[in-house]
Design a protein around this motif. Structure first.
Motif, mmCIF file in Angstrom:
data_model
loop_
_atom_site.group_PDB
_atom_site.id
_atom_site.type_symbol
_atom_site.label_atom_id
_atom_site.label_comp_id
_atom_site.label_asym_id
_atom_site.label_seq_id
_atom_site.Cartn_x
_atom_site.Cartn_y
_atom_site.Cartn_z
ATOM 1 N N ARG A 55 0.819 -1.165 0.121
ATOM 2 C CA ARG A 55 -0.146 0.129 0.115
ATOM 3 C C ARG A 55 0.952 1.505 0.178
ATOM 4 N NH1 ARG A 55 -4.901 -1.321 4.487
ATOM 5 N NH2 ARG A 55 -5.769 -3.255 3.098
ATOM 6 N N HIS A 56 2.179 1.195 0.364
ATOM 7 C CA HIS A 56 2.962 2.539 0.762
ATOM 8 C C HIS A 56 4.294 1.997 -0.052
ATOM 9 C CE1 HIS A 56 -0.242 4.078 2.965
ATOM 10 N NE2 HIS A 56 -0.285 2.964 3.717
ATOM 11 N N HIS A 57 4.792 3.108 -0.783
ATOM 12 C CA HIS A 57 6.210 2.819 -1.274
ATOM 13 C C HIS A 57 7.238 4.015 -0.838
ATOM 14 C CE1 HIS A 57 3.377 0.521 -3.724
ATOM 15 N NE2 HIS A 57 4.358 -0.313 -3.851
ATOM 16 N N LYS A 58 7.157 4.490 0.121
ATOM 17 C CA LYS A 58 8.139 5.402 0.875
ATOM 18 C C LYS A 58 8.216 5.227 2.270
ATOM 19 C CE LYS A 58 4.542 9.226 0.807
ATOM 20 N NZ LYS A 58 4.148 10.397 0.438
ATOM 21 N N GLY A 59 9.325 6.141 2.591
ATOM 22 C CA GLY A 59 9.438 6.043 4.129
ATOM 23 C C GLY A 59 9.850 4.988 4.658
ATOM 24 N N GLU A 60 9.330 4.775 5.990
ATOM 25 C CA GLU A 60 9.767 3.717 6.790
ATOM 26 C C GLU A 60 9.183 2.202 6.180
ATOM 27 O OE1 GLU A 60 9.693 6.311 8.401
ATOM 28 O OE2 GLU A 60 11.045 6.250 9.972
ATOM 29 N N PHE A 61 8.239 2.046 5.206
ATOM 30 C CA PHE A 61 7.788 1.139 4.608
ATOM 31 C C PHE A 61 8.779 0.563 3.597
ATOM 32 C CE2 PHE A 61 3.560 3.072 5.683
ATOM 33 C CZ PHE A 61 2.970 2.053 6.223
ATOM 34 N N VAL A 62 9.695 1.362 2.857
ATOM 35 C CA VAL A 62 10.727 1.034 2.170
ATOM 36 C C VAL A 62 11.853 0.532 3.054
ATOM 37 C CG1 VAL A 62 12.530 1.688 0.463
ATOM 38 C CG2 VAL A 62 10.271 2.675 0.372
ATOM 39 N N THR A 213 1.367 -0.587 12.661
ATOM 40 C CA THR A 213 1.328 0.763 13.298
ATOM 41 C C THR A 213 1.620 1.948 12.361
ATOM 42 O OG1 THR A 213 2.329 -0.387 15.307
ATOM 43 C CG2 THR A 213 2.819 1.796 15.104
ATOM 44 N N LEU A 214 2.298 2.030 11.401
ATOM 45 C CA LEU A 214 2.641 2.956 10.529
ATOM 46 C C LEU A 214 1.307 3.242 9.741
ATOM 47 C CD1 LEU A 214 6.193 1.884 8.984
ATOM 48 C CD2 LEU A 214 5.840 3.798 10.796
ATOM 49 N N VAL A 215 0.549 2.381 9.487
ATOM 50 C CA VAL A 215 -0.590 2.760 8.799
ATOM 51 C C VAL A 215 -1.632 3.458 9.600
ATOM 52 C CG1 VAL A 215 -2.782 1.676 7.657
ATOM 53 C CG2 VAL A 215 -0.384 0.635 7.093
ATOM 54 N N LYS A 216 -1.546 2.965 10.953
ATOM 55 C CA LYS A 216 -2.587 3.425 11.917
ATOM 56 C C LYS A 216 -2.211 5.068 12.105
ATOM 57 C CE LYS A 216 -4.094 2.747 16.749
ATOM 58 N NZ LYS A 216 -4.177 1.688 17.782
ATOM 59 N N ARG A 217 -0.646 5.212 12.299
ATOM 60 C CA ARG A 217 -0.281 6.485 12.476
ATOM 61 C C ARG A 217 -0.503 7.374 11.330
ATOM 62 N NH1 ARG A 217 5.182 4.941 15.938
ATOM 63 N NH2 ARG A 217 4.117 4.046 17.814
ATOM 64 N N GLY A 218 -0.598 6.887 10.115
ATOM 65 C CA GLY A 218 -0.678 7.599 8.645
ATOM 66 C C GLY A 218 0.364 8.486 8.741
ATOM 67 N N HIS A 219 1.689 8.105 8.965
ATOM 68 C CA HIS A 219 3.006 9.140 8.565
ATOM 69 C C HIS A 219 4.024 7.937 8.165
ATOM 70 C CE1 HIS A 219 5.034 8.683 12.353
ATOM 71 N NE2 HIS A 219 3.707 8.869 12.927
ATOM 72 N N PHE A 220 5.122 8.732 7.469
ATOM 73 C CA PHE A 220 6.172 7.812 7.156
ATOM 74 C C PHE A 220 7.432 8.016 7.795
ATOM 75 C CE2 PHE A 220 3.071 6.432 3.977
ATOM 76 C CZ PHE A 220 2.501 7.441 3.449
ATOM 77 N N ALA A 221 7.528 9.183 8.595
ATOM 78 C CA ALA A 221 8.859 9.484 9.365
ATOM 79 C C ALA A 221 8.458 9.220 10.838
ATOM 80 C CB ALA A 221 9.153 10.805 8.968
ATOM 81 N N GLY A 222 9.966 9.035 11.579
ATOM 82 C CA GLY A 222 9.648 8.756 12.986
ATOM 83 C C GLY A 222 9.145 10.322 13.501
ATOM 84 N N GLY A 223 8.526 10.206 14.752
ATOM 85 C CA GLY A 223 8.021 11.239 15.405
ATOM 86 C C GLY A 223 7.540 11.169 16.529
ATOM 87 N N GLU A 224 6.432 11.645 17.052
ATOM 88 C CA GLU A 224 5.830 11.756 18.301
ATOM 89 C C GLU A 224 5.487 10.462 18.662
ATOM 90 O OE1 GLU A 224 1.306 12.938 17.995
ATOM 91 O OE2 GLU A 224 2.335 13.598 16.256
ATOM 92 N N GLU A 225 5.557 10.013 19.896
ATOM 93 C CA GLU A 225 5.375 8.709 20.647
ATOM 94 C C GLU A 225 3.718 8.500 20.618
ATOM 95 O OE1 GLU A 225 5.916 6.681 24.870
ATOM 96 O OE2 GLU A 225 7.502 8.299 24.049
ATOM 97 N N ARG A 226 3.448 7.304 20.191
ATOM 98 C CA ARG A 226 2.280 6.828 20.436
ATOM 99 C C ARG A 226 2.313 5.391 20.641
ATOM 100 N NH1 ARG A 226 -0.980 9.548 15.234
ATOM 101 N NH2 ARG A 226 -0.194 11.666 15.105
#
Length: 227
Positions: A55-62, A213-226
């Motif tokens: 579903r995703h081809h960038k960031g931490e998915f790669v 977790t990355l899909v749930k957070r909806g972003h591709f870079a590290g960041g805030e803690e959840r």
């Protein structure tokens, strides 16, 4: 349920089928297994690469896909050369460390920090003690430092600990059992089965835990803690 899994997550289903069934190759294939067994083994984690990228081809998915690709490569190379396999796994661990560092937990509690430090310090010590010779012990301890750092970072990350963190610990146990086969468990007939399933389900837990977790957070870079 299996039809739903095949439709929505075909690569995950392919991984499960290959991973669960791989030990059967020890029964009906020749002693060495040959290329069929090697590619069957590689397919178990290999199917998780397109699963990570579906579903995703960038960031931490790669990055996740690259990590899994190194692990799958290591599965094959280790059948040809223990050193080559270890180098591939070490490369995968370094990518994993990169991912976990970008998603590190901001304020870990004392028990989390204690377990991470224990993993980091105890793993190389145990690894060193398992092979029959000192030279082999030094070599495996050097690899296990990277392995231990990967697992400690996984436990210290803000990914779900009882999926990603626990999966990394299963990976460590599997590798230590491989080393134990060089020494105290050399005559064991069941160690190979434990090694495979601890490793495979450990990697599966890591891959699914990170991806979901990355899909749930909806972003591709590290960041805030959840959590």
């Amino acid at each position: 349920m299996s039809q739903d899994l095949a439709h929505k997550r075909p690569y995950l289903l392919g991984s499960l089928l290959a991973g669960i069934s791989f030990p059967a190759t020890w029964l009906f294939l020749p002693l060495d297994g040959g290329l069929i067994a090697m590619f069957w083994k590689m397919a178990a984690v290999g199917f998780l690469v397109p699963f990570a990228l579906r579903r995703h081809h960038k960031g931490e998915f790669v990055a996740l896909a690259i990590m899994l690709a190194f692990y799958a490569l290591g599965d094959g190379l280790i059948e040809l050369s223990m050193v080559a396999g270890a180098l591939a796994f070490a490369a995968g661990h370094l990518v994993a460390i990169f991912i976990y560092f970008r998603h590190r937990r901001v304020k870990p509690v004392f028990s989390q920090k204690l377990l991470a430090v224990t993993i980091l310090l105890a793993t190389p010590v145990i690894a060193y003690s398992l092979p029959p010779t000192r030279d082999e012990g030094i070599q495996v301890a050097a690899y296990s430092i990277i392995l231990a750092a990967m697992a400690a970072m996984a436990w210290s990350s803000n990914f779900p600990r009882y999926r990603v963190g626990l999966g990394a610990i299963l990976f460590v146990i599997s590798d230590l059992l491989i080393l134990a086969e060089l020494g105290p468990l050399a005559e064991s007939e069941v160690t190979g089965l434990a090694i495979w399933y601890l490793y495979y389900f450990g990697v599966l837990m890591i891959a699914v835990g990170i991806a979901q977790t990355l899909v749930k957070r909806g972003h591709f870079a590290g960041g805030e803690e959840r959590d």
